[in-house]
Design an enzyme around this catalytic site. Structure first.
Site, PDB file in Angstrom:
ATOM      1  N   LYS B 115      -2.764   6.344  -6.541  1.00  0.00           N
ATOM      2  CA  LYS B 115      -3.994   5.559  -6.344  1.00  0.00           C
ATOM      3  C   LYS B 115      -3.718   4.115  -5.915  1.00  0.00           C
ATOM      4  O   LYS B 115      -4.406   3.572  -5.060  1.00  0.00           O
ATOM      5  CB  LYS B 115      -4.841   5.570  -7.615  1.00  0.00           C
ATOM      6  CG  LYS B 115      -5.325   6.950  -8.016  1.00  0.00           C
ATOM      7  CD  LYS B 115      -6.543   7.375  -7.230  1.00  0.00           C
ATOM      8  CE  LYS B 115      -6.863   8.849  -7.364  1.00  0.00           C
ATOM      9  NZ  LYS B 115      -6.162   9.763  -6.491  1.00  0.00           N
ATOM     10  N   GLU B 200     -14.269  -6.759 -11.632  1.00  0.00           N
ATOM     11  CA  GLU B 200     -14.382  -5.778 -10.551  1.00  0.00           C
ATOM     12  C   GLU B 200     -15.849  -5.570 -10.223  1.00  0.00           C
ATOM     13  O   GLU B 200     -16.690  -5.499 -11.115  1.00  0.00           O
ATOM     14  CB  GLU B 200     -13.751  -4.452 -10.989  1.00  0.00           C
ATOM     15  CG  GLU B 200     -13.566  -3.456  -9.862  1.00  0.00           C
ATOM     16  CD  GLU B 200     -12.880  -2.185 -10.354  1.00  0.00           C
ATOM     17  OE1 GLU B 200     -11.645  -2.160 -10.414  1.00  0.00           O
ATOM     18  OE2 GLU B 200     -13.611  -1.236 -10.703  1.00  0.00           O
ATOM     19  N   HIS B 208     -21.816   8.755  -2.643  1.00  0.00           N
ATOM     20  CA  HIS B 208     -20.464   9.196  -2.281  1.00  0.00           C
ATOM     21  C   HIS B 208     -20.546   9.714  -0.851  1.00  0.00           C
ATOM     22  O   HIS B 208     -21.149  10.747  -0.593  1.00  0.00           O
ATOM     23  CB  HIS B 208     -20.001  10.288  -3.244  1.00  0.00           C
ATOM     24  CG  HIS B 208     -18.701  10.924  -2.865  1.00  0.00           C
ATOM     25  ND1 HIS B 208     -17.588  10.875  -3.662  1.00  0.00           N
ATOM     26  CD2 HIS B 208     -18.321  11.615  -1.763  1.00  0.00           C
ATOM     27  CE1 HIS B 208     -16.586  11.503  -3.067  1.00  0.00           C
ATOM     28  NE2 HIS B 208     -17.014  11.972  -1.913  1.00  0.00           N
ATOM     29  N   ASN B 291      -8.175  12.305   0.596  1.00  0.00           N
ATOM     30  CA  ASN B 291      -7.751  13.652   0.246  1.00  0.00           C
ATOM     31  C   ASN B 291      -6.984  14.245   1.415  1.00  0.00           C
ATOM     32  O   ASN B 291      -7.513  14.338   2.524  1.00  0.00           O
ATOM     33  CB  ASN B 291      -8.957  14.524  -0.090  1.00  0.00           C
ATOM     34  CG  ASN B 291      -9.721  13.970  -1.278  1.00  0.00           C
ATOM     35  OD1 ASN B 291      -9.121  13.508  -2.246  1.00  0.00           O
ATOM     36  ND2 ASN B 291     -11.031  13.990  -1.198  1.00  0.00           N
ATOM     37  N   ARG B 293      -6.058  17.165   2.516  1.00  0.00           N
ATOM     38  CA  ARG B 293      -6.195  18.630   2.580  1.00  0.00           C
ATOM     39  C   ARG B 293      -7.498  18.986   3.291  1.00  0.00           C
ATOM     40  O   ARG B 293      -8.304  18.113   3.583  1.00  0.00           O
ATOM     41  CB  ARG B 293      -6.258  19.187   1.158  1.00  0.00           C
ATOM     42  CG  ARG B 293      -7.407  18.576   0.369  1.00  0.00           C
ATOM     43  CD  ARG B 293      -7.814  19.321  -0.864  1.00  0.00           C
ATOM     44  NE  ARG B 293      -9.081  18.866  -1.363  1.00  0.00           N
ATOM     45  CZ  ARG B 293      -9.276  17.856  -2.208  1.00  0.00           C
ATOM     46  NH1 ARG B 293      -8.242  17.174  -2.648  1.00  0.00           N
ATOM     47  NH2 ARG B 293     -10.476  17.511  -2.596  1.00  0.00           N
TER      48      ARG B 293
END
Lengths: 73, 460
Positions: B115, B200, B208, B291, B293
């Site tokens: 990450k 933050e 999303h 991601n 994939r």
């Protein structure tokens, strides 16, 4: 003294047995953890009592409604 | 590439076999004891058993999968999603065995799997990340207010040693920042033995939205537009769509450009997805992760772009595809995907394994595609994930795709286990969803309405 059957709510594999025979449990305490479809689902005491029997082994597959433990309340 | 082994099961194995067959590539399935009679085994020209039902002793066992490849004479491996798909060691082992790996380089998988490194790479590529500050030690107040202004409000004061929501406080009013920082420092010191905190940005109403990309290594990269995956339960997606409703063109342009920039920066090879958290009100967007994939929801992208992403993966891996001009990738109409899960929405989405005594699919719905790993009579076992099928519908408009998806769900019959079928219909017909007002806490916030609508649907 009543004996209470603890049943599984779903079909799954017994991942981990957390409680021991003879242990005093409060309602909601985790007895074992089932693994089903990538989710961990606890099997908990439905009443306060003493765990008198564990009827399943880690790694075993159990179907919904199987009695996996007994509590003396 | 002459013979492809798919190191996966269920719908994605079948999906990959389809594209392989179209390209004249022979297909090899692997299966666990629980899947001996599974649909993906029947679909492949060859199938090899790789061990017991538990995934770590079969689908996750690198040496068993490689043995199966050797035995079958396969010259390539596609990992699908999940299982070994983002395991850099597996990718390396496949390559070391002299086989073609259908996926990004092990280096890319490793970098994006970390990450912090992924965040650093995104930052270096000029991709916006969630604004955050450096650490403030206990008692340190100098620079806090300036940092707050730079991060932006609302923000979270987070204990550096905290995690999972523990030791976090929200600040909406800049005037409250200093006292909140002091309180969090003191709490963190007592709770974690480390009183340092950082700031933050907090996105109160978040969407999303992810960008599908395809990288050609040093030869560049293209994007295949976005998918909105805001409807989630237990952090798992339930309904996905493309395009994202209400996303301004200017924001779409900046998001796709940022995604392509990250691919170019890392010379990314193959299919990938860059996930962003998007502020539903301001459309500010921040990098979440990449991601490496093919994803579950890739069909919505295929429906609107007309591209076959798996075919692109296979052709690129075999050296038959070197690039695609961005101008050749269009986006037409709207596509919606609903994930049919074996679960009980009324019982906190508890899984519901069982046998599909009835599993009949609708016919005659325009633009309908169903990807499923199961047939009538098959068992959905407790060993793997609860997804039974993906109901994907393409329409000229969002309204058409959405209403036809609901029609498809109404016309299908699934018996023998509990599913979220009526819950999905309730989501598709929820007033807020209809207007495109989607965000990540949508299902939580509309839970009662959705459940009662799902109940009524069952009764009718």
């Amino acid at each position: 003294m009543t004996i209470i059957n603890i049943k599984t709510e779903i079909t799954g594999n017994i991942w981990k047995i957390e409680a021991q025979v003879g242990q005093k449990l409060a309602e909601g305490d985790t007895i074992m953890i089932l693994e089903s479809m990538k989710m961990e689902i606890p099997v908990s005491a439905t009443e306060d009592g003493v765990l008198v029997e564990i009827l399943a082994e880690e790694g075993a597959t159990v179907t919904e409604g199987t009695v996996v433990a007994r509590i003396e309340a | 590439m002459k013979k492809l082994l798919v190191a996966n099961r269920g719908e994605i194995a079948r999906r990959i076999f389809r594209s392989a067959r179209d390209l004249g590539i022979a297909t090899v399935a692997v299966y666990s004891e629980a899947d001996a009679n599974a649909a993906h085994v029947a679909d492949a020209e060859e199938a090899l058993a790789i061990g017991p039902a538990a995934a770590r002793e079969s689908y996750l066992d690198v040496s068993k999968v490689l043995d199966a490849a050797r035995q079958s004479g396969a010259d390539a491996i596609h990992p699908g999603y999940g299982f070994l798909a983002e395991n850099a060691d597996f990718a390396e082992a496949v390559i070391a065995a002299g086989l073609t790996w259908v996926g990004p380089t092990p280096e890319s998988i490793r970098a994006m799997g970390d990450k912090q490194r992924a965040r650093d790479l995104a930052k270096a590529a000029g991709v916006p990340i969630v604004p955050g500050s450096g650490r403030f030690l206990p008692g340190e107040t100098e620079g806090v207010e300036a940092a707050g202004a730079e991060v932006g409000y609302p923000l979270l004061v987070k204990a550096a040693a905290g995690g999972g929501g523990i030791g976090m406080r929200r600040v909406d009013d800049p005037a409250k920042l200093l006292e909140t920082v002091a309180a969090t420092q003191s709490m963190a010191g007592k709770a974690f033995g480390d009183g340092s905190v950082f700031l933050e940005r907090f996105v109160p109403k978040a969407r999303h939205i992810e960008i599908q990309v395809f990288g050609f290594g040093a030869a560049g990269a293209v994007h295949l537009y976005e998918r909105d995956c805001s409807l989630q339960r237990r952090f798992q997606k339930v309904i996905e769509e493309s395009p994202a409703p209400g996303l301004p063109d200017s924001v779409r342009a900046r998001m796709t450009a940022a995604a392509v920039a990250l691919c170019r920066h890392t010379a990314y090879s193959g299919a990938g997805t860059i996930e962003f958290i998007v502020d539903a009100a301001s459309f500010e967007f921040f990098f979440l992760e990449m991601n490496t994939r093919i994803q579950v929801e890739h069909p919505v992208t295929e429906m609107v772009t007309g591209q076959d992403l798996v075919s692109m993966q296979l052709r690129f891996a075999s050296g038959a595809l070197h690039g695609v001009p961005q101008a050749d990738i269009g986006c037409q109409g709207h596509a919606v995907e609903c994930r049919l899960y074996a679960e009980n929405p009324a019982k906190h989405f508890m899984p519901s394994p069982g046998t599909l005594s009835v599993f009949s699919l609708p016919a005659d719905i325009p633009g309908l595609r169903i990807d499923s790993g199961y047939r009538q009579g098959d068992s959905v076992t407790p060993f793997y994930d609860p997804m039974i099928a993906k109901i994907i519908v393409h329409g000229a408009t969002r309204h058409e795709a959405r209403t036809n998806a609901a029609k498809a769900l109404r016309e299908m019959s699934v018996q023998g286990l509990q599913t979220n079928r009526t819950f999905l219909i309730a989501c598709l017909e929820n007033e807020s969803f209809v207007t495109g007002d989607v965000y990540t806490s949508f299902i939580d916030e509309h839970r009662i309405d959705l459940l009662s609508a799902a109940e009524e649907e069952i009764a009718s």
